[in-house]
Enzyme design. Structure first.
Site, mmCIF file in Angstrom:
data_model
loop_
_atom_site.group_PDB
_atom_site.id
_atom_site.type_symbol
_atom_site.label_atom_id
_atom_site.label_comp_id
_atom_site.label_asym_id
_atom_site.label_seq_id
_atom_site.Cartn_x
_atom_site.Cartn_y
_atom_site.Cartn_z
ATOM 1 N N ASN A 173 0.856 -1.184 0.000
ATOM 2 C CA ASN A 173 0.000 0.000 0.000
ATOM 3 C C ASN A 173 0.896 1.239 0.000
ATOM 4 O OD1 ASN A 173 -1.862 1.997 0.448
ATOM 5 N ND2 ASN A 173 -2.700 1.118 2.325
ATOM 6 N N LYS A 189 3.426 0.711 3.018
ATOM 7 C CA LYS A 189 3.091 -0.293 4.039
ATOM 8 C C LYS A 189 3.057 -1.640 3.343
ATOM 9 C CE LYS A 189 -0.081 2.711 6.531
ATOM 10 N NZ LYS A 189 -1.488 3.030 6.491
ATOM 11 N N ARG A 221 -2.668 -2.051 -3.521
ATOM 12 C CA ARG A 221 -3.866 -1.241 -3.323
ATOM 13 C C ARG A 221 -3.781 -0.049 -4.276
ATOM 14 N NH1 ARG A 221 -5.373 2.928 1.405
ATOM 15 N NH2 ARG A 221 -7.453 3.382 0.657
ATOM 16 N N HIS A 252 -12.772 3.151 -0.134
ATOM 17 C CA HIS A 252 -12.781 2.140 0.942
ATOM 18 C C HIS A 252 -13.517 0.872 0.504
ATOM 19 C CE1 HIS A 252 -12.638 5.585 4.130
ATOM 20 N NE2 HIS A 252 -11.411 5.139 3.908
ATOM 21 N N HIS A 298 -17.377 2.372 7.689
ATOM 22 C CA HIS A 298 -15.913 2.343 7.827
ATOM 23 C C HIS A 298 -15.497 3.671 8.453
ATOM 24 C CE1 HIS A 298 -11.699 1.402 6.474
ATOM 25 N NE2 HIS A 298 -11.624 2.693 6.675
ATOM 26 N N ARG A 357 -11.192 15.925 7.332
ATOM 27 C CA ARG A 357 -12.032 16.333 6.194
ATOM 28 C C ARG A 357 -13.430 16.686 6.671
ATOM 29 N NH1 ARG A 357 -10.766 11.077 3.299
ATOM 30 N NH2 ARG A 357 -8.578 11.311 2.728
ATOM 31 N N GLU A 380 -14.307 0.156 15.328
ATOM 32 C CA GLU A 380 -13.960 -1.043 16.107
ATOM 33 C C GLU A 380 -13.716 -0.745 17.580
ATOM 34 O OE1 GLU A 380 -10.548 -2.806 14.086
ATOM 35 O OE2 GLU A 380 -11.588 -2.561 12.179
ATOM 36 N N GLU A 415 -8.257 -5.102 4.965
ATOM 37 C CA GLU A 415 -8.154 -4.834 3.528
ATOM 38 C C GLU A 415 -6.997 -5.614 2.903
ATOM 39 O OE1 GLU A 415 -8.396 -0.860 5.076
ATOM 40 O OE2 GLU A 415 -9.284 -0.202 3.192
#
Ligand code: ADP
Length: 404
Positions: free
Chosen positions: A7, A14, A90, A179, A207, A240, A332, A383
């Site tokens: 990613n 990552k 990704r 997402h 999400h 945002r 979560e 993901e």
């Protein structure tokens, strides 16, 4: 079979190495602050965790470092680079063209390049990672997974904006959504938990991470989502704004002397939880001051209120809802957000069990009561595993074709 998942952000890479089909992570880490004076390389295996400071000037160098570390005699997890059978990437924007993950070839690269206009902050870095990975993992199958792919099933009525139609025809201005890999993963996982087919469930997936989006999933397909042409639309996020009256932009530009660039920065980097609270975009910090700081409390309440409005509208859109699912950092880990965004919704068939909600932190679990007509679940997103699975499936199909 070992699969590497990558990613690439603007200044970071990552990565995780999965043993498939088990889905076990055997190594991972990240390269941060690429292009700065000092970059950071974190590397973790089951045995050890290390952190190094060094200078990495490009994504290409980062990929070289990753391939060398993976095959390092002492610290590595494979002997030869070709033991990594696939690399899953990704990619943020796949426009209208990519409905699923794809095997990367020259044509795919060209098409991802075409979408740079739509995702100038993301696609160039994703592409840099792909090109470097083709160089340092030349024998691995390269696969791209798009954030937008899951949302390509959204119908016209939900993806078109009420602006001149020519802007869609000529410039492809429409809702794309992001997402997608995460929304798809948790929707499929919910079907799996209930022993249902993946196209048999109607769910609303929330999400809530640094970026936040919510999706209405009908019969396993995304039919609406809150992010739009860009990830700026929809829910309140870390920095945002989410939905605003577009008139604010003209007011700031025409009356208050802001440049368009400044407004862009203001709405993407200085708004959301940070903008309202005045001090943090991290939910942990805000929760600590919820009872003592008026603006921290306001940021949390506005976040939950906007979420509740979207949940209500997607219930109206779906008609029948099997479950509402919370995922990512905030979804979560913050019971308060789940409780608050679903409070007083008994008439819609939603009833949370406060005890279960409180104890379900950072793990999978059902948090609705037995009486609740709509299930409410926390399902940690993954993901990378979804990307690794897609890559693995391509390799298996290819192997089957070759043996036929
Ligand atoms: P990303 O969108 O970058 O993948 P994450 O899903 O990791 O982000 O979510 C990051 C956000 O989740 C953080 O900014 C923080 O607000 C929130 N978060 C993560 N862990 C917790 C926690 N234990 N308690 C409260 N908030 C948390």
């Amino acid at each position: 079979m070992k699969i590497l998942v990558i990613n690439c952000g603007s200044s970071s890479v990552k990565f995780k190495v999965f043993e498939m089909p088990e889905g076990e992570i055997i190594a991972g880490g990240n390269v941060e602050k690429i292009g700065e004076e000092i970059s950071i390389f974190k590397w973790k295996t089951k045995e050890k965790e290390t952190k190094k400071e060094l200078k990495i000037t490009s994504h290409q160098e980062a990929l070289k470092l990753i391939s060398e570390t993976l095959t390092d005699e002492k610290a590595g997890v494979v002997k030869e680079v070709n033991e990594i059978k696939g690399v899953g990437h990704r990619v943020v924007h796949g426009g209208e063209g990519f409905e699923k993950s794809v095997i990367i070839d020259e044509n795919v690269i060209k098409r991802i390049e075409e979408y740079i206009d739509l995702a100038p902050l993301h696609n160039p870095h994703n592409l840099a990672g792909i090109k470097a990975s083709m160089k340092y993992f030349p024998e691995s199958l390269q696969v791209a997974s798009f954030d937008t792919a899951f949302h390509t099933t959204i119908p016209e009525v939900a993806y078109l904006y009420a602006i001149p139609y020519e802007l869609y025809e000529e410039n492809r201005v429409r809702r794309y959504g992001f997402h997608g890999t995460s929304h798809r993963y948790v929707a499929r996982r919910y079907a799996e938990i209930g022993g249902k087919g993946k196209y048999e469930v109607n769910v609303i997936t929330c999400h809530l991470g640094n970026g936040c989006s919510i999706t209405a999933v009908k019969n396993g397909h995304s039919i609406d989502t809150s992010m739009g042409l860009t990830p700026l639309e929809g829910l309140v996020m870390g920095t945002r704004s989410g939905d605003i009256d577009p008139g604010i932009i003209f007011y700031l530009e025409e009356r208050k002397g802001y440049s368009v660039k400044e407004i862009n920065n203001l709405l993407n980097k200085k708004s959301g939880l940070l903008g309202i609270s005045g001090y943090s975009n991290d939910f942990r910090n805000l929760m600590e001051k919820k009872d003592s700081d008026k603006r921290a409390s306001l940021a949390i309440e506005i976040f939950c209120y906007r979420l509740k409005k979207y949940i209500g509208s997607y219930m109206a859109v779906l008609g029948k809802v099997d479950a509402i699912i919370f995922t990512a950092g905030i979804g979560e880990n913050v019971p308060y957000v789940r409780e608050k965004s679903l409070e007083n919704m008994e008439m819609f068939g939603i009833e949370i069990d406060p005890e279960k909600n409180k104890e379900t932190v950072g793990k999978e679990g059902k948090i609705s009561t037995e009486k609740s007509k709509v299930d409410v679940y926390v399902i940690p997103t993954n993901e990378e595993l979804a990307i690794a699975s897609d890559t693995y499936q391509f390799i298996i199909s290819k192997q089957k074709q070759e043996t036929q």
